[in-house]
Design an enzyme around this catalytic site. Structure first.
Site: not given
Length: 395
Positions: A298, A371
């Site tokens: 990349y 979460e």
């Protein structure tokens, strides 16, 4: 926006745990992409395209007639055996969401829900393009990752700006990192062999020894950063594999090496590759030879100053000015960089550490997140896109 996102928390957790339980490797995200496409269809008013870059999904919301902002999430997992004993641990042995892509996908679905409601309420102009990308962690036989494949297949056409976020399992919940400039490194790999005749361990003078050559080659490789690269330029050269087939009385004919190169500056990237070639060529001074293959990965990722400023403004309005962690960017790689080459873009790092003293680093068998970060991420993405379409933040 954050209050509305918190109202979706239960659904976001459900989606994230579903994805975490059923992880899929790069370019094999068939169940994941089906879940994404079905969820977008259930949200409504979103045009859904599947099969982009093999297993990618693109959703588009809005009537057009204005600006277009893209929001990207990656979907693939890693070849890691999960060590967590949570109810949502991976059911696919040897495959695990150990980098948070399950969370990214869930958060972008949450942002789609929030923005669909806003388009209905405000009659907004413009478009939001939801990009669910496969294969951020790997590339195919042609050396192309999911991000590059999606760009080649046109997902960035007519996009005015692009944003994304990445959870950080080592950054406290409620903290974020965002800044303009270099945000991720270019990554290249090298695979090479030191070649010699080999021979009998009792008669080393009768042949050439690649293990003997290995010492000056490694010295040359590790000297690149210290003595060949401008010291103010961030770079990394790491050797991860050294292999030879021999025995106590057998000098092998080959030693194999593999390593990684990381950099920001494109000029330095080319210099690193050139210097690795020179380091391997040291073998010839000792009567040997070498083979070398460079795998181009990349490019370095650049956070546009203006777009990074939008994300900072939105995150600050939701989390407070003390939410910002000002740590510099590391030398991790991200193929979101391909999208930032096509439109001004930026990626925010979202704190998601579980506050129990355990370090759950990325790409490890115990990776996990708090979460409670899920609605925060959804809200930041949705609010940033909304302000851009309203024209309250501008390029």
């Amino acid at each position: 926006m954050l209050d509305r996102a918190n109202a979706l928390a239960t659904e976001l957790v459900r989606l994230r745990r579903d994805l975490h339980t059923h992880p899929e490797l790069s370019f094999a995200e068939t169940r994941t992409s089906a879940l994404v496409a079905d969820t977008l269809a259930e949200i409504g008013d979103i045009t859904v395209r599947t099969g982009i870059a093999r297993t990618g999904v693109v959703g588009e919301l809005g009537p057009g007639g204005g600006l277009t902002i893209a929001i990207r999430a990656d979907m693939d997992a890693l070849p890691i055996i999960e060590a967590n004993a949570t109810p949502y641990a991976s059911q696919h042995h040897g495959v695990m969401h150990a980098c948070g892509h399950d969370a990214h996908t869930a958060m972008l679905l949450g942002a789609a829900h929030l923005l669909r409601e806003q388009f209905a309420n405000e009659r907004l102009r413009g478009r939001v393009r939801f990009i669910f990308q496969p294969s951020e962690e790997n590339w195919d036989d042609e050396g192309k990752s999911g991000g590059l494949r999606m760009v080649e297949e046109g997902v960035m056409e007519d996009v005015d700006a692009v944003i994304a976020l990445h959870v950080d399992s080592t950054l406290p919940m409620g903290k974020v990192t965002i800044h303009g400039g270099w945000a991720s490194a270019a990554v290249d790999d090298f695979t090479g062999s030191l070649l010699a005749t080999g021979g009998h361990g009792a008669a080393p003078h009768e042949g050439t020894d690649p293990i003997y050559m290995l010492i000056p080659v490694l010295t040359a490789l590790y000297g690149i950063k210290a003595r060949r690269i401008d010291p103010i330029e961030p770079t990394i050269l790491s050797v991860g594999v050294v292999e030879a087939q021999g025995a106590s009385n057998v000098i092998p004919s080959e030693v194999r090496l593999q390593g990684t190169l990381r950099s920001y500056n494109p000029r330095v990237r080319e210099q690193l590759i050139s210097e690795v070639e020179k380091a391997f060529a040291v073998t010839r001074a000792f009567g040997g030879d070498y083979r070398l293959k460079i795998g181009r990965g990349y490019p370095a990722g650049w956070n546009d100053q203006r777009v990074a400023g939008w994300l900072e403004q939105v995150a600050g309005s939701m989390l407070g000015d003390d939410a910002f962690d000002h740590a510099p960017a590391g030398l991790g790689a991200e193929d979101f960089a391909y999208m930032c080459q096509k439109a001004p873009g930026a990626m925010l790092m979202l704190g998601a550490a579980i506050d129990d003293g355990v370090v759950r680093a990325h790409h490890t068998p115990i990776f996990d997140i708090d979460e409670r970060s899920l609605p925060v991420g959804s809200a930041i993405l949705a609010e940033t896109a909304l302000r851009f379409l309203r024209g309250t933040i501008r390029l």
